[in-house]
Write a protein that holds these residues in place. Structure first.
Motif: not given
Length: 123
Positions: A1-16
């Motif tokens: 098993q490998v640990q993967l860590v995602e980041s960078g998500g959030g709230l953005v307006q359409t077209g962003g």
């Protein structure tokens, strides 16, 4: 098993735009194909993008082709997903995948899962 860590998500307006990152815990990162899947509420998990171990091959779903770009930095054990022209249909939790075979990764096979990162596009 490998640990993967995602980041960078959030709230953005359409077209962003947003850039997601996924870091892996193993030094063998450079031998894996890497990819992104996403899952919206009430829907099945779907393929978004993938990149081969050396970056020489990439694949995208039709829904994101021309708007999203997947890249990787093997020196940093990190894969990125640059997302431009976001729409409400892109709202989902995005997951990073890793596999030693590019074609198998496209089916969702992975050596590990992260917690995902939520992307919300406000219309």
């Amino acid at each position: 098993q490998v640990q993967l860590v995602e980041s960078g998500g959030g709230l953005v307006q359409t077209g962003g735009s947003l850039r997601l990152s996924c870091s892996a815990s193993r030094s063998t990162f450079s031998t894996w194909a890497m990819g992104w899947f996403r899952q919206a509420t009430g829907k099945k998990r779907e393929f978004v993008a993938a990149i081969a171990d050396n970056g020489g091959q990439r694949g995208y779903s039709e829904s994101v082709k021309g708007r999203f770009t997947i890249t990787r930095d093997n020196a940093k054990n990190t894969v990125y997903l640059q997302m431009n022209g976001l729409t409400a249909e892109d709202t989902a939790t995005y997951y990073c995948l890793a596999d030693n075979e590019f074609d198998e990764l496209l089916t969702g096979r992975t050596v590990g899962w992260g917690q995902g990162t939520l992307v919300t596009v406000a219309s």
